[in-house]
Scaffold this motif. Structure first.
Motif, mmCIF file in Angstrom:
data_model
loop_
_atom_site.group_PDB
_atom_site.id
_atom_site.type_symbol
_atom_site.label_atom_id
_atom_site.label_comp_id
_atom_site.label_asym_id
_atom_site.label_seq_id
_atom_site.Cartn_x
_atom_site.Cartn_y
_atom_site.Cartn_z
ATOM 1 N N LYS A 41 -22.377 15.225 -77.496
ATOM 2 C CA LYS A 41 -23.466 14.671 -76.680
ATOM 3 C C LYS A 41 -23.232 13.221 -76.272
ATOM 4 O O LYS A 41 -23.890 12.712 -75.397
ATOM 5 N N ARG A 42 -22.294 12.543 -76.960
ATOM 6 C CA ARG A 42 -22.052 11.104 -76.732
ATOM 7 C C ARG A 42 -23.354 10.332 -76.855
ATOM 8 O O ARG A 42 -23.614 9.369 -76.117
ATOM 9 N N LEU A 43 -24.181 10.743 -77.799
ATOM 10 C CA LEU A 43 -25.502 10.152 -77.976
ATOM 11 C C LEU A 43 -25.424 8.657 -78.272
ATOM 12 O O LEU A 43 -26.108 7.847 -77.627
ATOM 13 N N ARG A 44 -24.608 8.284 -79.235
ATOM 14 C CA ARG A 44 -24.604 6.901 -79.710
ATOM 15 C C ARG A 44 -24.082 5.917 -78.659
ATOM 16 O O ARG A 44 -24.745 4.908 -78.390
ATOM 17 N N PRO A 45 -22.913 6.176 -78.051
ATOM 18 C CA PRO A 45 -22.454 5.220 -77.033
ATOM 19 C C PRO A 45 -23.335 5.206 -75.794
ATOM 20 O O PRO A 45 -23.532 4.149 -75.177
ATOM 21 N N SER A 46 -23.876 6.360 -75.425
ATOM 22 C CA SER A 46 -24.735 6.415 -74.241
ATOM 23 C C SER A 46 -26.037 5.666 -74.487
ATOM 24 O O SER A 46 -26.543 4.958 -73.602
ATOM 25 N N LEU A 47 -26.577 5.799 -75.692
ATOM 26 C CA LEU A 47 -27.794 5.055 -76.035
ATOM 27 C C LEU A 47 -27.513 3.560 -76.024
ATOM 28 O O LEU A 47 -28.337 2.760 -75.562
ATOM 29 N N LEU A 48 -26.347 3.159 -76.511
ATOM 30 C CA LEU A 48 -25.974 1.742 -76.497
ATOM 31 C C LEU A 48 -25.936 1.218 -75.064
ATOM 32 O O LEU A 48 -26.511 0.160 -74.764
ATOM 33 N N LEU A 49 -25.284 1.954 -74.173
ATOM 34 C CA LEU A 49 -25.204 1.530 -72.774
ATOM 35 C C LEU A 49 -26.583 1.486 -72.125
ATOM 36 O O LEU A 49 -26.912 0.544 -71.390
ATOM 37 N N MET A 50 -27.386 2.501 -72.391
ATOM 38 C CA MET A 50 -28.710 2.581 -71.788
ATOM 39 C C MET A 50 -29.590 1.419 -72.259
ATOM 40 O O MET A 50 -30.354 0.840 -71.467
ATOM 41 N N THR A 51 -29.470 1.066 -73.536
ATOM 42 C CA THR A 51 -30.279 -0.038 -74.066
ATOM 43 C C THR A 51 -29.814 -1.375 -73.508
ATOM 44 O O THR A 51 -30.634 -2.229 -73.139
ATOM 45 N N ALA A 52 -28.496 -1.572 -73.443
ATOM 46 C CA ALA A 52 -27.968 -2.818 -72.864
ATOM 47 C C ALA A 52 -28.459 -2.985 -71.431
ATOM 48 O O ALA A 52 -28.893 -4.068 -71.017
ATOM 49 N N ASP A 53 -28.411 -1.898 -70.675
ATOM 50 C CA ASP A 53 -28.852 -1.917 -69.285
ATOM 51 C C ASP A 53 -30.350 -2.226 -69.196
ATOM 52 O O ASP A 53 -30.792 -3.019 -68.357
ATOM 53 N N ALA A 54 -31.125 -1.620 -70.090
ATOM 54 C CA ALA A 54 -32.582 -1.821 -70.061
ATOM 55 C C ALA A 54 -32.958 -3.279 -70.278
ATOM 56 O O ALA A 54 -33.949 -3.776 -69.729
ATOM 57 N N PHE A 55 -32.144 -3.992 -71.060
ATOM 58 C CA PHE A 55 -32.451 -5.393 -71.361
ATOM 59 C C PHE A 55 -31.687 -6.378 -70.472
ATOM 60 O O PHE A 55 -31.710 -7.586 -70.710
ATOM 61 N N GLY A 56 -31.002 -5.859 -69.454
ATOM 62 C CA GLY A 56 -30.466 -6.749 -68.440
ATOM 63 C C GLY A 56 -28.967 -6.913 -68.377
ATOM 64 O O GLY A 56 -28.465 -7.672 -67.545
ATOM 65 N N ALA A 57 -28.208 -6.217 -69.231
ATOM 66 C CA ALA A 57 -26.748 -6.296 -69.147
ATOM 67 C C ALA A 57 -26.243 -5.192 -68.220
ATOM 68 O O ALA A 57 -26.987 -4.297 -67.830
ATOM 69 N N ASN A 58 -24.964 -5.236 -67.870
ATOM 70 C CA ASN A 58 -24.388 -4.136 -67.112
ATOM 71 C C ASN A 58 -23.494 -3.315 -68.020
ATOM 72 O O ASN A 58 -23.167 -3.719 -69.138
ATOM 73 N N ALA A 59 -23.096 -2.164 -67.538
ATOM 74 C CA ALA A 59 -22.311 -1.242 -68.356
ATOM 75 C C ALA A 59 -21.002 -1.865 -68.813
ATOM 76 O O ALA A 59 -20.550 -1.637 -69.940
ATOM 77 N N GLU A 60 -20.399 -2.674 -67.953
ATOM 78 C CA GLU A 60 -19.105 -3.274 -68.291
ATOM 79 C C GLU A 60 -19.211 -4.183 -69.507
ATOM 80 O O GLU A 60 -18.327 -4.201 -70.373
ATOM 81 N N ALA A 61 -20.315 -4.924 -69.619
ATOM 82 C CA ALA A 61 -20.496 -5.842 -70.741
ATOM 83 C C ALA A 61 -20.630 -5.106 -72.063
ATOM 84 O O ALA A 61 -20.291 -5.647 -73.125
ATOM 85 N N ALA A 62 -21.121 -3.875 -72.000
ATOM 86 C CA ALA A 62 -21.378 -3.116 -73.225
ATOM 87 C C ALA A 62 -20.366 -2.000 -73.466
ATOM 88 O O ALA A 62 -20.406 -1.345 -74.509
ATOM 89 N N GLU A 63 -19.458 -1.811 -72.523
ATOM 90 C CA GLU A 63 -18.561 -0.654 -72.554
ATOM 91 C C GLU A 63 -17.684 -0.607 -73.805
ATOM 92 O O GLU A 63 -17.553 0.434 -74.454
ATOM 93 N N ASN A 64 -17.058 -1.739 -74.138
ATOM 94 C CA ASN A 64 -16.169 -1.753 -75.300
ATOM 95 C C ASN A 64 -16.923 -1.474 -76.593
ATOM 96 O O ASN A 64 -16.425 -0.753 -77.466
ATOM 97 N N ALA A 65 -18.114 -2.035 -76.716
ATOM 98 C CA ALA A 65 -18.918 -1.775 -77.912
ATOM 99 C C ALA A 65 -19.294 -0.297 -77.993
ATOM 100 O O ALA A 65 -19.309 0.293 -79.083
#
Length: 322
Positions: A41-65
């Protein structure tokens, strides 16, 4: 992107494009690529990206994490499969059954280091809190796995013991992913902690649904044989809630769990679960933890519109078939 499926497709592509050193160390890196290619499901990384985006970051900033968190999650699966002697995961042979146990352990160790390296690529401004969250999350996952292992030989395991275990083993990783995403997005400490609480409660609901699917799911959809928890005498949510009822059926269940593994044992235990209406107990618990997740989400500074994908994700995961 604003839907969970968008983030899931994005991280899937990123994982497909990862490169690993080739020969002469294919025996180290091929199992890693194999494990990550299994999907999920890629739940954990997708949730990380979605949360970063919700608080104002872009996917690239959170991609490695996000890659690091997914790498860490799959590292735990490689080692769990060795400990549990599981030969199948996501409808494919596990790494230790396709290669051998030593390979699974060493490739898993390598994944842990790679995971830390990827997470450490975040901006210097959030590096310390992100690493603190990642390492704290990891320790809780290890504690949860130790509890899970102890339960195999411990005669008396309470429902509260079990909830502590899944809170550590499952909830902490999902909560940690959400908090790391929030930190990368520039969230306040309060909002980051609330997102952790959201993810942890979501993880509890997710795991109880997983326990239910292990008994009542479809093996073709679920990706592993149905009844595995029963045959392996796992202390699942279903078993512990049923045993705590203290009824004649609960005593019959206790005796049925002593039967030799096989289809007959699975059928007998499943019938007892049906008679005891364990499915309804599972649904009530899932609803309780879903409510906790939504309460934490509502406490954040996110707008109603921005919260919607997180509510939709909760509905999706608690109604899943796999």
């Amino acid at each position: 992107m604003n839907r969970f499926s968008d983030y899931s497709m994005h991280i899937e592509k990123v994982l497909r494009d990862l490169t690993y050193p080739g020969a002469p160390l294919a025996g180290l890196y091929e199992p890693i690529a194999y494990a990550l290619e299994a999907g999920g499901k890629r739940l954990r990384p997708s949730l990380l990206l979605m949360t970063a985006d919700a608080f104002g970051a872009n996917a690239e900033a959170a991609e490695n994490a996000a890659v690091g968190v997914e790498m860490f999650h799959n590292f735990t699966l490689l080692h769990d499969d060795v400990m549990d002697k599981s030969d199948l995961r996501r409808s494919r042979p596990t790494v230790h059954s396709k290669w051998d146990e030593n390979t699974a352990i060493l490739s898993g160790d390598t994944m842990l280091t790679l995971a830390t390296q990827y997470v450490a690529k975040v901006s210097d401004s959030v590096l310390r809190p992100v690493l603190d969250t990642f390492n704290g999350m990891a320790i809780r996952v290890y504690e949860g796995q130790r509890l899970d292992m102890d339960f195999e030989t411990k005669e008396q395991v309470t429902l509260n013991d079990y909830l502590r275990m899944i809170s550590d083993k499952t909830g902490a990783l999902i909560g940690g992913a959400a908090k790391i995403g929030a930190l990368i997005g520039g969230a306040s400490q309060k909002d980051a902690e609330l997102m952790y609480q959201y993810g942890e409660a979501l993880g509890l609901a997710f795991q109880i649904q997983d326990d239910w699917l292990d008994v009542f799911g479809d093996s073709n959809t679920f990706g592993k044989p149905i009844g595995g928890d029963i045959n392996n005498n796992k202390k699942s949510f279903l078993l512990l809630t049923a045993l705590e009822a203290g009824t004649p059926d609960a005593e019959a269940l206790r005796e049925a769990m002593k039967l030799a593994p096989g289809d007959s044992k699975v059928k007998i235990v499943t019938r007892l679960y049906e008679r005891m209406n364990v499915s309804e107990t599972c649904r009530s618990a899932i609803a309780q933890y879903s409510k906790q997740a939504l309460k934490a989400l509502k406490g954040t500074s996110l707008s109603e519109e921005t919260r919607e994908p997180f509510r939709a994700l909760l509905d999706k995961l608690t109604g899943r078939k796999k």
